[in-house]
Design a protein around this motif. Structure first.
Motif, PDB file in Angstrom:
ATOM      1  N   UNK A   1      51.406   4.597   9.370  1.00 31.68           N
ATOM      2  CA  UNK A   1      50.312   4.150   8.504  1.00 31.68           C
ATOM      3  C   UNK A   1      49.566   2.959   9.099  1.00 31.68           C
ATOM      4  N   UNK A   2      50.267   1.974   9.628  1.00 34.49           N
ATOM      5  CA  UNK A   2      49.609   0.731  10.060  1.00 34.49           C
ATOM      6  C   UNK A   2      49.584   0.522  11.569  1.00 34.49           C
TER       7      UNK A   2
ATOM      8  N   UNK B   1      44.195   6.764   9.259  1.00 34.58           N
ATOM      9  CA  UNK B   1      43.007   6.156   9.875  1.00 34.58           C
ATOM     10  C   UNK B   1      43.153   4.651  10.028  1.00 34.58           C
ATOM     11  N   UNK B   2      43.847   4.014   9.094  1.00 35.78           N
ATOM     12  CA  UNK B   2      44.042   2.564   9.171  1.00 35.78           C
ATOM     13  C   UNK B   2      44.681   2.182  10.502  1.00 35.78           C
ATOM     14  N   UNK B   3      45.671   2.954  10.928  1.00 38.22           N
ATOM     15  CA  UNK B   3      46.363   2.647  12.182  1.00 38.22           C
ATOM     16  C   UNK B   3      45.419   2.756  13.377  1.00 38.22           C
TER      17      UNK B   3
ATOM     18  N   UNK C   1      45.318  13.378  11.631  1.00 40.62           N
ATOM     19  CA  UNK C   1      44.825  12.127  11.057  1.00 40.62           C
ATOM     20  C   UNK C   1      44.608  12.278   9.555  1.00 40.62           C
ATOM     21  N   UNK C   2      45.000  11.241   8.818  1.00 41.34           N
ATOM     22  CA  UNK C   2      44.692  11.154   7.386  1.00 41.34           C
ATOM     23  C   UNK C   2      43.508  10.197   7.237  1.00 41.34           C
TER      24      UNK C   2
ATOM     25  N   UNK D   1      35.585  10.009  17.596  1.00 40.58           N
ATOM     26  CA  UNK D   1      34.544   9.288  16.864  1.00 40.58           C
ATOM     27  C   UNK D   1      34.904   7.818  16.697  1.00 40.58           C
ATOM     28  N   UNK D   2      36.133   7.548  16.308  1.00 40.84           N
ATOM     29  CA  UNK D   2      36.554   6.149  16.135  1.00 40.84           C
ATOM     30  C   UNK D   2      36.508   5.413  17.465  1.00 40.84           C
TER      31      UNK D   2
END
Length: 282
Positions: free
Chosen positions: A117-118, A174-176, A206-207, A277-278
């Motif tokens: 998650x992170x 996505x946060x990670x 990916x979430x 994209x990120x």
């Protein structure tokens, strides 16, 4: 032979499984001791991972416990007779034992499933990213302790590389992907590394942060496949360290949790495009 002062997680797991077989047979340690010309204290040491056990004794115990699961018996024999000195042993006395236990567990895994998650998955981290993660510890680690941690993390990739690699799937929030654990250069290099790992055949999903109905912020885990489902293990990190979970009820819970988290994630192709994209945004 003197009891082990610090058994590995694999040695403890072997003892745990032997204890579970004994308890399922409704026997006390003292009742089993006579079979092996031993004592109840020595049986307890074996079941705690503090003492080794031979192939012959594993088979005798399994027969005495009326264990009809041949695959399980063979798996326990393999655990009892494993004398391989893995690369992680180079770090004994250098890093905390849990680092070695994780590497050994991954080495023997039939598959690996991870939810993060992170932070991006440890098995994919670049040196600079890993150095930033370990460098954030309080109290701050001196270089003599920080660098072995970074090196060890990179060497763990051996579990998912080569002809005998374990199948690996990561679900990454996505946060990670967006948290800047260091600077933008490090973050972009890390995302490009993940994309390279995807090209090598690893599955990453990916979430997105805006996916509706995802309340699984506490779902981070490493699910490690054993030689058979009963011998699977779940790793969970906490402020107090890494927990190794292997009770059947726990395994069942985390299998269901992984499937639930998986439903919130994009498919592999869309996930790859999302990471592209990120990376372009950095």
């Amino acid at each position: 032979m003197a009891p082990r002062s610090q058994p590995t997680a694999r040695q403890v797991r072997l003892g745990t499984e032997l204890r579970r077989l004994r308890e399922a047979a409704g026997l006390k340690a003292r009742e089993v001791a006579g079979l092996l010309s031993s004592t109840s204290a020595q049986i307890s040491q074996v079941e705690a991972g503090l003492a080794g056990v031979s192939e012959e004794r594993v088979r005798r115990l399994a027969a005495h416990y009326a264990c009809a699961d041949e695959a399980l018996v063979e798996a326990l024999v393999a655990m009892a007779t494993d004398r391989v000195r893995g690369w992680w042993e180079e770090y004994r006395g250098v890093l905390p034992p849990v680092f070695l236990d994780v590497a050994e567990l991954e080495h023997h895994a039939s598959f690996l499933r991870e939810v993060v998650i992170t932070h991006v998955p440890g098995l994919f981290q670049t040196p600079d990213y890993a150095r930033a993660v370990f460098g954030y510890m309080v109290p701050e680690l001196p270089p003599s302790e920080l660098e072995p941690r970074v090196e060890h993390r990179l060497r763990r990739r051996a579990a998912i590389e080569g002809d005998d690699a374990a199948e690996y799937e990561a679900i990454v929030h996505e946060i990670a992907l967006r948290i800047l654990v260091a600077d933008r250069k490090t973050a972009r290099a890390q995302l490009l590394e993940i994309l390279q790992q995807i090209e090598r055949g690893h599955t990453v999903r990916v979430i997105p942060i805006d996916v509706p109905g995802f309340a699984g912020a506490s779902s981070a885990m490493m699910y490690v496949g054993g030689p058979l489902p009963r011998l699977d293990t779940v790793l969970r990190d906490s402020p107090h360290g890494t927990a190794f979970l292997d009770a059947e009820s726990q395994l069942d819970r985390f299998r269901k949790l992984f499937r639930k988290v998986e439903k919130a994630a994009l498919d592999p192709v869309s996930s790859r495009d999302f990471i592209h994209h990120v990376a372009k945004e950095l």
